[in-house]
Design a protein around this motif. Structure first.
Motif, PDB file in Angstrom:
ATOM      1  N   ILE A  94     -13.330  12.309  63.927  1.00  0.00           N
ATOM      2  CA  ILE A  94     -12.316  11.770  64.493  1.00  0.00           C
ATOM      3  C   ILE A  94     -12.726  11.210  65.942  1.00  0.00           C
ATOM      4  N   LYS A  95     -13.648  11.062  65.980  1.00  0.00           N
ATOM      5  CA  LYS A  95     -14.201  10.292  67.170  1.00  0.00           C
ATOM      6  C   LYS A  95     -14.185   9.115  67.168  1.00  0.00           C
ATOM      7  N   VAL A  96     -14.647   8.584  65.735  1.00  0.00           N
ATOM      8  CA  VAL A  96     -14.591   7.257  65.305  1.00  0.00           C
ATOM      9  C   VAL A  96     -13.328   6.166  64.736  1.00  0.00           C
ATOM     10  N   ALA A  97     -12.799   7.950  64.397  1.00  0.00           N
ATOM     11  CA  ALA A  97     -10.860   6.717  64.095  1.00  0.00           C
ATOM     12  C   ALA A  97     -10.860   6.834  65.723  1.00  0.00           C
ATOM     13  N   VAL A  98     -10.839   7.178  66.520  1.00  0.00           N
ATOM     14  CA  VAL A  98      -9.895   7.655  68.071  1.00  0.00           C
ATOM     15  C   VAL A  98     -10.294   6.095  68.069  1.00  0.00           C
ATOM     16  N   PHE A  99     -11.238   5.832  68.467  1.00  0.00           N
ATOM     17  CA  PHE A  99     -12.158   4.365  69.407  1.00  0.00           C
ATOM     18  C   PHE A  99     -11.776   2.948  68.127  1.00  0.00           C
ATOM     19  N   SER A 100     -12.272   3.355  67.313  1.00  0.00           N
ATOM     20  CA  SER A 100     -12.122   2.142  66.275  1.00  0.00           C
ATOM     21  C   SER A 100     -10.566   2.112  66.439  1.00  0.00           C
ATOM     22  N   SER A 101      -8.945   2.950  65.812  1.00  0.00           N
ATOM     23  CA  SER A 101      -8.416   2.749  65.858  1.00  0.00           C
ATOM     24  C   SER A 101      -7.137   1.970  67.445  1.00  0.00           C
ATOM     25  N   THR A 102      -8.314   2.617  68.050  1.00  0.00           N
ATOM     26  CA  THR A 102      -7.578   2.152  69.732  1.00  0.00           C
ATOM     27  C   THR A 102      -8.338   0.154  69.614  1.00  0.00           C
ATOM     28  N   ILE A 103      -9.470   0.324  69.178  1.00  0.00           N
ATOM     29  CA  ILE A 103      -9.969  -1.115  69.265  1.00  0.00           C
ATOM     30  C   ILE A 103      -9.687  -1.944  68.103  1.00  0.00           C
ATOM     31  N   ALA A 104      -9.071  -1.362  67.132  1.00  0.00           N
ATOM     32  CA  ALA A 104      -7.790  -2.263  66.102  1.00  0.00           C
ATOM     33  C   ALA A 104      -6.970  -2.691  66.788  1.00  0.00           C
ATOM     34  N   THR A 105      -6.326  -1.819  67.622  1.00  0.00           N
ATOM     35  CA  THR A 105      -4.977  -2.127  67.376  1.00  0.00           C
ATOM     36  C   THR A 105      -4.759  -3.485  68.605  1.00  0.00           C
ATOM     37  N   VAL A 106      -5.947  -2.949  69.844  1.00  0.00           N
ATOM     38  CA  VAL A 106      -5.764  -4.335  71.000  1.00  0.00           C
ATOM     39  C   VAL A 106      -6.274  -5.397  70.197  1.00  0.00           C
ATOM     40  N   LEU A 107      -6.787  -5.609  69.374  1.00  0.00           N
ATOM     41  CA  LEU A 107      -7.162  -6.682  68.796  1.00  0.00           C
ATOM     42  C   LEU A 107      -5.934  -6.966  67.653  1.00  0.00           C
ATOM     43  N   GLY A 108      -5.694  -6.474  67.004  1.00  0.00           N
ATOM     44  CA  GLY A 108      -4.664  -6.815  65.940  1.00  0.00           C
ATOM     45  C   GLY A 108      -3.368  -7.023  66.500  1.00  0.00           C
ATOM     46  N   PRO A 165       8.104  -3.401  75.027  1.00  0.00           N
ATOM     47  CA  PRO A 165       9.060  -2.333  74.463  1.00  0.00           C
ATOM     48  C   PRO A 165       9.427  -2.418  73.513  1.00  0.00           C
ATOM     49  N   ILE A 166       9.295  -4.023  72.494  1.00  0.00           N
ATOM     50  CA  ILE A 166      10.568  -4.376  71.902  1.00  0.00           C
ATOM     51  C   ILE A 166       8.904  -3.656  70.172  1.00  0.00           C
ATOM     52  N   ILE A 167       8.145  -4.370  70.522  1.00  0.00           N
ATOM     53  CA  ILE A 167       7.029  -3.929  69.192  1.00  0.00           C
ATOM     54  C   ILE A 167       6.310  -2.735  69.100  1.00  0.00           C
ATOM     55  N   ALA A 168       6.801  -2.101  70.694  1.00  0.00           N
ATOM     56  CA  ALA A 168       6.086  -0.362  70.987  1.00  0.00           C
ATOM     57  C   ALA A 168       6.007   0.283  69.420  1.00  0.00           C
ATOM     58  N   PRO A 169       6.738   0.750  68.654  1.00  0.00           N
ATOM     59  CA  PRO A 169       6.873   1.343  67.402  1.00  0.00           C
ATOM     60  C   PRO A 169       6.312   0.414  65.924  1.00  0.00           C
ATOM     61  N   ALA A 170       6.294  -0.858  66.173  1.00  0.00           N
ATOM     62  CA  ALA A 170       5.014  -0.912  65.028  1.00  0.00           C
ATOM     63  C   ALA A 170       3.858  -0.842  66.088  1.00  0.00           C
ATOM     64  N   VAL A 171       3.628  -1.221  67.202  1.00  0.00           N
ATOM     65  CA  VAL A 171       2.522  -1.393  67.777  1.00  0.00           C
ATOM     66  C   VAL A 171       1.539   0.773  67.012  1.00  0.00           C
ATOM     67  N   ILE A 172       2.742   1.341  67.744  1.00  0.00           N
ATOM     68  CA  ILE A 172       2.708   2.302  67.637  1.00  0.00           C
ATOM     69  C   ILE A 172       2.313   3.243  65.962  1.00  0.00           C
ATOM     70  N   SER A 173       2.885   2.226  65.232  1.00  0.00           N
ATOM     71  CA  SER A 173       2.690   2.527  63.322  1.00  0.00           C
ATOM     72  C   SER A 173       1.243   2.394  63.246  1.00  0.00           C
ATOM     73  N   GLY A 174       0.749   0.841  63.761  1.00  0.00           N
ATOM     74  CA  GLY A 174      -0.262   0.065  63.637  1.00  0.00           C
ATOM     75  C   GLY A 174      -1.605   1.438  63.797  1.00  0.00           C
ATOM     76  N   TRP A 175      -1.210   1.706  65.068  1.00  0.00           N
ATOM     77  CA  TRP A 175      -2.176   2.887  64.955  1.00  0.00           C
ATOM     78  C   TRP A 175      -2.472   3.622  64.528  1.00  0.00           C
ATOM     79  N   LEU A 176      -1.329   4.566  64.604  1.00  0.00           N
ATOM     80  CA  LEU A 176      -1.777   5.537  63.418  1.00  0.00           C
ATOM     81  C   LEU A 176      -2.248   5.187  61.611  1.00  0.00           C
ATOM     82  N   LEU A 177      -1.679   4.058  61.108  1.00  0.00           N
ATOM     83  CA  LEU A 177      -2.076   3.489  60.218  1.00  0.00           C
ATOM     84  C   LEU A 177      -4.190   3.542  60.215  1.00  0.00           C
TER      85      LEU A 177
END
Lengths: 271, 293
Positions: free
Chosen positions: A65-79, A181-193
């Motif tokens: 869970i630690k790895v997933a939280v950190f890596s998905s947050t970094i990945a979302t910002v960079l992505g 705000p417009i791309i937020a849903p895509a950013v959130i689903s990117g984070w979840l992915l």
């Protein structure tokens, strides 16, 4: 295309049976009394209890869970940055290389990504553990995030951003108040992915981890290699339940949003 | 200047953690194995200069791969397994995608969710689920013995058949989704027109539906074929000692034999094999994007 023929009904039924029966059997036998997974011996939740006392699995779950939280947050910002650059950045030096590096990891065999990252970490003398897994997961997840976010950026009306700029917003304000705000849903689903990919990854984590950090998939894999066990069934059932809950909630929210959007549009037309 | 700060972080990240590692793999594939930590002798040093480095290159790890027939057998068998399972996935996936596209619009979101749900569920768990089904005393054998179709249990687990079943099962959503999105866009009146002009339903399907869903079929096939070629989890859990796949060979070369130069050479060749399907896939995606615009 609104014809329902018997052929379609049969192929869908058989297809979904194929997709779901294995998981249903897995779930049913997590409640089996017997140690033998294939013979039913009565209902029991004892394997869930044993799971709660299995330190190795609990530790591995925490690391994962630690790895997933950190890596998905970094990945979302960079992505998200990468997606913005690819869709709105125009021409710049190394653009082809950049977009190549975004798409290549999506199709790269995991064994190669894992091997190459491990050789890098050893080459620069980085101790392998949670940090190296986070770096590895962020790298391939950011590519998935950037694909999800850029598909949203492509379809959105650029004149909205221009209007904000004309009305006196700075570029940063326009991004924060209009684009985000417009791309937020895509950013959130990117984070979840990214989060799910990280939770799920066995191969890359096995290559890039050291003795100090064992993730859940690594632990499951080494247990499963020895054969089927009811404890793993119980663990799988918990994971399937979490995912099912997440996916159903997400689809209900999107449905709700679509209904609301439609109603707002209709009201706007009426007024 | 502001654009630079937006481009630089992801660019630098990918250079450092994606491109540089590949250069290292290529470099180590040209090194010699040694009993040391790390277990290879770096043949390149700046002191000796690039000239001597290139004059000493001998590609011996690559010649080793051609001499030991384990490796080319593994490449060939990976290609075979990937091709056969792609075709099988298409045969299972196309009718499902077709049925979804023809379902009524109230049903489609639910069907879509049912396809996506396994995709979000752990890959490892989905492969594991088949271990209990396919084993000698597993559910499939119990069921078939009970119905009286067979007298002795079938041996499926630890064979290539189990690998095929595992691949079709886990990669099915990757096949269904692109085909479904191609079929959904398809204009139904075209099929009606074909039928009005005297085509039977089957000919209309063959002459209109299939060609118009071609990009979806191609995309789905590559999405299954490319990752399957380097697959590790499925052959090692469902396959036996004789289901050779190159991902498994690379893993064992690295973790069991600890021969890093040979593992790197295996990776380099796998990558060279993958370049062709990857380029074809990208071209197909571009064509599709252009068609949409």
């Amino acid at each position: 295309m609104n014809k329902t023929s018997w052929f379609n009904v049969v192929s869908l039924t058989l297809g979904f049976a194929f997709l779901y029966i294995p998981m249903i059997i897995l779930i049913i036998f997590s409640f089996n009394e017997s140690k033998l997974v294939t013979v039913w011996a009565g209902f029991s939740t004892k394997w869930y209890g044993e799971l709660l006392h299995n330190e190795a699995f609990l530790n591995a779950a925490w690391v994962t869970i630690k790895v997933a939280v950190f890596s998905s947050t970094i990945a979302t910002v960079l992505g998200t940055m990468a997606a913005y650059v690819l869709v709105r950045g125009g021409r710049f030096m190394g653009r082809t290389l950049f977009s190549g590096m975004i798409y290549a990891p999506l199709v790269m065999p995991e064994v190669i990504t894992g091997l190459s990252l491990l050789l890098l970490f050893i080459g620069i003398g980085l101790d392998r553990g949670v940090l190296t897994i986070v770096l590895a997961h962020s790298t391939f997840s950011m590519c998935y995030v950037s694909v999800v976010v850029s598909s949203r950026l492509v379809t959105f009306d650029r004149s909205l951003e221009e209007a904000a700029l004309d009305l006196g917003c700075s570029a940063a304000q326009a991004f924060r108040l209009v684009t985000l705000p417009i791309i937020a849903p895509a950013v959130i689903s990117g984070w979840l992915l990214a989060f799910t990919l990280s939770l799920d990854d066995l191969v890359i984590a096995s290559f890039t981890t050291g003795p100090s950090a064992t993730t859940l998939p690594i632990r499951i894999f080494s247990a499963v290699r020895l054969g089927v066990s009811p404890e793993i069934n119980a663990l799988s059932t918990i994971m399937i339940a979490i995912v099912t809950f997440g996916v159903i909630t997400a689809s209900l929210i999107t449905k709700h949003q679509m209904v609301r959007q439609k109603r707002e549009e209709q009201e706007a037309v009426r007024s | 200047m502001r654009r630079f700060f937006l481009i630089a972080p992801p660019f630098a990240w990918l250079l450092l953690l994606f491109l540089v590692p590949f250069v290292i793999v290529v470099k180590i594939s040209l090194s010699d194995a040694a009993l040391a930590i790390p277990p290879y002798v770096p043949k390149f040093s700046w002191a000796e200069g690039i000239g001597t480095y290139f004059s000493q290159l001998d590609f011996e790890n690559f010649t080793f791969l051609t001499e030991d027939d384990l490796y080319w057998k593994a490449y060939l068998s990976s290609l075979k397994i990937a091709t056969v399972s792609t075709i099988l996935t298409l045969l299972v996936g196309y009718p499902m995608a077709y049925g979804m596209a023809r379902a009524s619009s109230e049903w489609r979101p639910t069907l879509m969710m049912l396809v996506i749900l396994p995709f979000w569920t752990s890959f490892l768990i989905r492969v594991y689920a088949w271990m209990g089904i396919l084993s000698n005393e597993g559910f499939l054998n119990q069921f078939l013995l009970w119905t009286g179709i067979i007298d002795t249990p079938l041996i499926i687990l630890n064979t290539n058949t189990a690998v095929y079943i595992g691949i079709v099962y886990t990669y099915l959503p990757f096949m269904i989704l692109p085909i479904y999105s191609a079929l959904e866009r398809l204009d139904g009146s075209l099929i009606e027109a074909a039928e009005d002009l005297g085509c039977s339903r089957l000919t209309a399907f063959w002459l209109v539906t299939i060609p118009l869903s071609k990009t979806g079929i191609i995309a789905g096939c590559f999405l299954v074929f490319i990752p399957t070629l380097g697959e590790f989890v499925i052959p090692s859990l469902l396959g036996g000692s004789n289901s050779l796949m190159i991902g498994k060979v690379l893993w064992e070369e690295f973790f069991s034999n600890r021969d890093w130069p040979v593992a790197s050479a295996v990776a380099v060749i796998l990558l060279l094999i993958l370049i062709i399907p990857i380029v074809l896939f990208q071209r197909n995606q571009q064509k599709q994007q252009e068609a949409e615009q």
